[in-house]
Design an enzyme around this catalytic site. Sequence first.
Site, PDB file in Angstrom:
ATOM      1  N   HIS A 147       0.873  -1.378  -0.155  1.00 48.63           N
ATOM      2  CA  HIS A 147      -0.116   0.272  -0.079  1.00 48.63           C
ATOM      3  C   HIS A 147       0.688   1.309  -0.017  1.00 48.63           C
ATOM      4  O   HIS A 147       1.320   1.872   1.117  1.00 48.63           O
ATOM      5  CB  HIS A 147      -0.959  -0.254   1.310  1.00 48.63           C
ATOM      6  CG  HIS A 147      -2.022   0.941   1.231  1.00 48.63           C
ATOM      7  ND1 HIS A 147      -3.202   0.776   1.936  1.00 48.63           N
ATOM      8  CD2 HIS A 147      -2.054   2.237   0.720  1.00 48.63           C
ATOM      9  CE1 HIS A 147      -3.980   1.757   1.810  1.00 48.63           C
ATOM     10  NE2 HIS A 147      -3.330   2.766   1.062  1.00 48.63           N
ATOM     11  N   HIS A 179       1.198   5.175  -2.024  1.00 44.64           N
ATOM     12  CA  HIS A 179       0.833   6.136  -3.177  1.00 44.64           C
ATOM     13  C   HIS A 179       2.457   7.073  -3.551  1.00 44.64           C
ATOM     14  O   HIS A 179       2.720   8.080  -3.007  1.00 44.64           O
ATOM     15  CB  HIS A 179       0.016   7.266  -2.215  1.00 44.64           C
ATOM     16  CG  HIS A 179      -1.156   6.544  -1.608  1.00 44.64           C
ATOM     17  ND1 HIS A 179      -2.344   6.603  -2.308  1.00 44.64           N
ATOM     18  CD2 HIS A 179      -1.307   6.170  -0.446  1.00 44.64           C
ATOM     19  CE1 HIS A 179      -3.317   5.975  -1.425  1.00 44.64           C
ATOM     20  NE2 HIS A 179      -2.759   5.512  -0.351  1.00 44.64           N
ATOM     21  N   PHE A 180       2.659   6.314  -4.600  1.00 49.41           N
ATOM     22  CA  PHE A 180       3.934   7.030  -5.309  1.00 49.41           C
ATOM     23  C   PHE A 180       3.731   8.186  -6.201  1.00 49.41           C
ATOM     24  O   PHE A 180       4.551   8.796  -6.841  1.00 49.41           O
ATOM     25  CB  PHE A 180       4.821   6.130  -5.924  1.00 49.41           C
ATOM     26  CG  PHE A 180       5.825   5.167  -4.805  1.00 49.41           C
ATOM     27  CD1 PHE A 180       5.682   5.655  -3.662  1.00 49.41           C
ATOM     28  CD2 PHE A 180       6.755   4.512  -5.248  1.00 49.41           C
ATOM     29  CE1 PHE A 180       6.564   4.996  -2.607  1.00 49.41           C
ATOM     30  CE2 PHE A 180       7.336   3.790  -4.374  1.00 49.41           C
ATOM     31  CZ  PHE A 180       7.527   3.953  -3.360  1.00 49.41           C
ATOM     32  N   ARG A 181       2.321   8.769  -6.346  1.00 49.32           N
ATOM     33  CA  ARG A 181       1.821  10.064  -6.715  1.00 49.32           C
ATOM     34  C   ARG A 181       2.295  10.257  -8.375  1.00 49.32           C
ATOM     35  O   ARG A 181       2.035  11.457  -8.578  1.00 49.32           O
ATOM     36  CB  ARG A 181       2.759  11.053  -5.838  1.00 49.32           C
ATOM     37  CG  ARG A 181       2.739  11.218  -4.613  1.00 49.32           C
ATOM     38  CD  ARG A 181       1.025  11.221  -4.178  1.00 49.32           C
ATOM     39  NE  ARG A 181       0.924  11.506  -2.721  1.00 49.32           N
ATOM     40  CZ  ARG A 181      -0.211  11.181  -2.079  1.00 49.32           C
ATOM     41  NH1 ARG A 181      -1.147  10.602  -2.714  1.00 49.32           N
ATOM     42  NH2 ARG A 181      -0.348  11.277  -0.606  1.00 49.32           N
ATOM     43  N   ASN A 222      -5.004   6.337  -6.724  1.00 49.79           N
ATOM     44  CA  ASN A 222      -5.477   7.829  -6.537  1.00 49.79           C
ATOM     45  C   ASN A 222      -4.405   8.812  -6.923  1.00 49.79           C
ATOM     46  O   ASN A 222      -4.221   9.678  -6.342  1.00 49.79           O
ATOM     47  CB  ASN A 222      -6.080   7.949  -5.253  1.00 49.79           C
ATOM     48  CG  ASN A 222      -5.085   7.920  -4.052  1.00 49.79           C
ATOM     49  OD1 ASN A 222      -3.860   7.340  -4.178  1.00 49.79           O
ATOM     50  ND2 ASN A 222      -5.310   8.646  -2.985  1.00 49.79           N
ATOM     51  N   HIS A 271     -10.719   0.914   1.495  1.00 47.57           N
ATOM     52  CA  HIS A 271     -10.486   2.163   2.506  1.00 47.57           C
ATOM     53  C   HIS A 271     -11.793   2.368   3.279  1.00 47.57           C
ATOM     54  O   HIS A 271     -12.831   2.757   2.703  1.00 47.57           O
ATOM     55  CB  HIS A 271     -10.128   3.638   1.628  1.00 47.57           C
ATOM     56  CG  HIS A 271      -9.843   4.430   2.768  1.00 47.57           C
ATOM     57  ND1 HIS A 271      -8.826   5.154   2.976  1.00 47.57           N
ATOM     58  CD2 HIS A 271     -10.695   5.170   3.661  1.00 47.57           C
ATOM     59  CE1 HIS A 271      -8.912   6.194   3.899  1.00 47.57           C
ATOM     60  NE2 HIS A 271     -10.174   6.182   4.286  1.00 47.57           N
ATOM     61  N   HIS A 313      -5.350  -0.732   6.105  1.00 47.14           N
ATOM     62  CA  HIS A 313      -5.352   0.248   7.354  1.00 47.14           C
ATOM     63  C   HIS A 313      -6.386   0.104   8.632  1.00 47.14           C
ATOM     64  O   HIS A 313      -6.866   1.272   8.760  1.00 47.14           O
ATOM     65  CB  HIS A 313      -4.635   1.741   6.956  1.00 47.14           C
ATOM     66  CG  HIS A 313      -5.682   2.018   5.748  1.00 47.14           C
ATOM     67  ND1 HIS A 313      -7.224   2.115   6.041  1.00 47.14           N
ATOM     68  CD2 HIS A 313      -5.446   2.690   4.608  1.00 47.14           C
ATOM     69  CE1 HIS A 313      -7.590   2.806   4.759  1.00 47.14           C
ATOM     70  NE2 HIS A 313      -6.521   3.285   4.141  1.00 47.14           N
ATOM     71  N   ASP A 326       0.891   2.459   3.824  1.00 49.12           N
ATOM     72  CA  ASP A 326       0.109   3.582   3.201  1.00 49.12           C
ATOM     73  C   ASP A 326       1.028   5.196   3.244  1.00 49.12           C
ATOM     74  O   ASP A 326       0.592   6.326   3.549  1.00 49.12           O
ATOM     75  CB  ASP A 326      -1.152   3.768   4.370  1.00 49.12           C
ATOM     76  CG  ASP A 326      -2.194   4.652   3.500  1.00 49.12           C
ATOM     77  OD1 ASP A 326      -1.960   5.087   2.459  1.00 49.12           O
ATOM     78  OD2 ASP A 326      -3.109   5.169   4.187  1.00 49.12           O
ATOM     79  N   HIS A 378       2.988  14.330   1.628  1.00 48.97           N
ATOM     80  CA  HIS A 378       2.579  15.590   0.983  1.00 48.97           C
ATOM     81  C   HIS A 378       3.786  16.382   1.420  1.00 48.97           C
ATOM     82  O   HIS A 378       4.446  16.157   2.311  1.00 48.97           O
ATOM     83  CB  HIS A 378       1.336  15.914   1.802  1.00 48.97           C
ATOM     84  CG  HIS A 378       0.093  15.154   1.315  1.00 48.97           C
ATOM     85  ND1 HIS A 378      -0.487  15.052   0.159  1.00 48.97           N
ATOM     86  CD2 HIS A 378      -0.541  14.265   1.907  1.00 48.97           C
ATOM     87  CE1 HIS A 378      -1.614  14.226   0.308  1.00 48.97           C
ATOM     88  NE2 HIS A 378      -1.531  13.536   1.438  1.00 48.97           N
TER      89      HIS A 378
HETATM   90  O1  DOR Z   1      -4.342   9.713   4.554  1.00 48.42           O
HETATM   91  C1  DOR Z   1      -4.302   9.129   3.485  1.00 48.42           C
HETATM   92  N1  DOR Z   1      -3.739   9.653   2.456  1.00 48.42           N
HETATM   93  N2  DOR Z   1      -5.378   8.447   3.182  1.00 48.42           N
HETATM   94  C2  DOR Z   1      -5.871   8.029   2.216  1.00 48.42           C
HETATM   95  O2  DOR Z   1      -6.763   7.048   1.961  1.00 48.42           O
HETATM   96  C3  DOR Z   1      -5.115   8.437   1.008  1.00 48.42           C
HETATM   97  C4  DOR Z   1      -3.704   9.037   1.104  1.00 48.42           C
HETATM   98  C5  DOR Z   1      -3.270  10.078   0.077  1.00 48.42           C
HETATM   99  O3  DOR Z   1      -3.251   9.284  -1.235  1.00 48.42           O
HETATM  100  O4  DOR Z   1      -2.787  10.875   0.352  1.00 48.42           O
HETATM  101 ZN    ZN Z   2      -3.572   4.752   1.055  1.00 49.84          ZN
HETATM  102 ZN    ZN Z   3      -7.040   4.595   2.576  1.00 48.80          ZN
END
Ligand code: DOR
Ligand code: ZN
Ligand code: ZN
Length: 441
Positions: A59, A61-63, A93, A180, A234, A306, A310
Amino acid sequence: MKIDCALENGRVFVSGSFMDLNIGIADGKIAGLSKLQIDAAQKIDCKGKIIIPGCIDAHVHFRVPGMGHKEDWNSGGRAALAGGITTVLDMPNTKPPTTTVELLEEKRKLVQGDLLCNFGFHFGTTTENLAELENAANENIASFKVFMGSSTGNMLIEDENVLQKIFQIAKAHNKIVSVHAEDEAIIKQNSEQYKSENSVAAHTKIRNSGCELAAIEKALALRGEAGNKLHICHVSSSAGLERIIAEKRAGNLTCEATPHHLFLNDADYGKLGNFAKMNPSLKGAQDNSALLHGIFDGTIDIIATDHAPHTKEEKQKGYWEAPSGVPGAETMLPLMLNAANENRISIERVAELCSEMPAKTFGIKGKGAIEISYDADLCVIDTKKEWVVNGDALQTKCRWSPFEGMKLKGFVEKTFVNGHLAYDNGNFDGSARGREVNFNG
Ligand code: DOR
Ligand code: ZN
Ligand code: ZN
């Protein structure tokens, strides 16, 4: 057979326990496991170290595409390797989100040549892409990802009929649904109630345990009808975990915990502010204990980060504007090793949760174990070395950590990806490249 490289004198995690063994690597795979010396072109002494299969972070999120200023495949990959992670499964996402086969194909092209570790993808679901899920079912994907509560990106699904169809499609094609689990109606109602609050402490009140529990219950009911495989991402609360325990016997149900939900709680808001804002929210100290117990009794199948970076600037905005999410790739394994050093969990369980079980949960072929013919994805660890988490020294592009200043006992010394020494004590081999994993193992 010609052995390219031998890792000598380490304590190696094999079939659930640690043994003194030498490992031989040939053509990127494990080709020998022996108490005897292995004749090899290159030898690396691992005396005093433990060796586990490379961690698989199911899990992240490499953006990329769309938010490369927060993380990109190169910085994310370096963070992974420094944290002993050799495979990441990326979430959909991004901008645009990975919700069509075409967009998945585009993401694949972007990754190739940039990522230092191995990779795979979760496929995004929306209220509009049901037909596309039928196509995606034939693709090499980890799961269908469902956001039951709003979070980063616009992938929320509230319509129960749509959710029902997604679960049915998953069942028809033997795919996993990853959820989620936070209930959007409760989030909205609580946001209204606490709208005058301006601090991150409101986050736990808005996205409370009941909010998680309601969504978990809905997901369990949907899977009860459809009969598909379900993975709950999570889990953050004792209440949510209890509900999962009650259902686990029926099988086909797995769940994950993150290091931040295990080791941080709402008492950390004072120090961390929005740097502790993530979804699901942090809960209380008793929830930390329940999750740790869930690791102990086997309810929790895997640990995943996760990893959701940011920038500092984004996090320094007011509570309502600041985005949710924390980075975690470089600290997951060290935090777990640290807990093992404190006798809170066993080191064998750490290897199971971070390496073996993620491979089993998502059916990743040839990974998650140190066995002959498996990929030589390996992590060499100094369990006694202490280090202090320092955001500025991290590889993640956002350069901060919610674990800033924490002294951790347990250090990733070397990371091998497909037999290649990709990371060694702070140094990266820039020529290392990961490959897409196969989800049929
Ligand atoms: O805290 C989170 N950040 N929860 C998520 O479900 C998405 C993730 C994000 O992509 O920033
Ligand atoms: Zn996530
Ligand atoms: Zn999530």
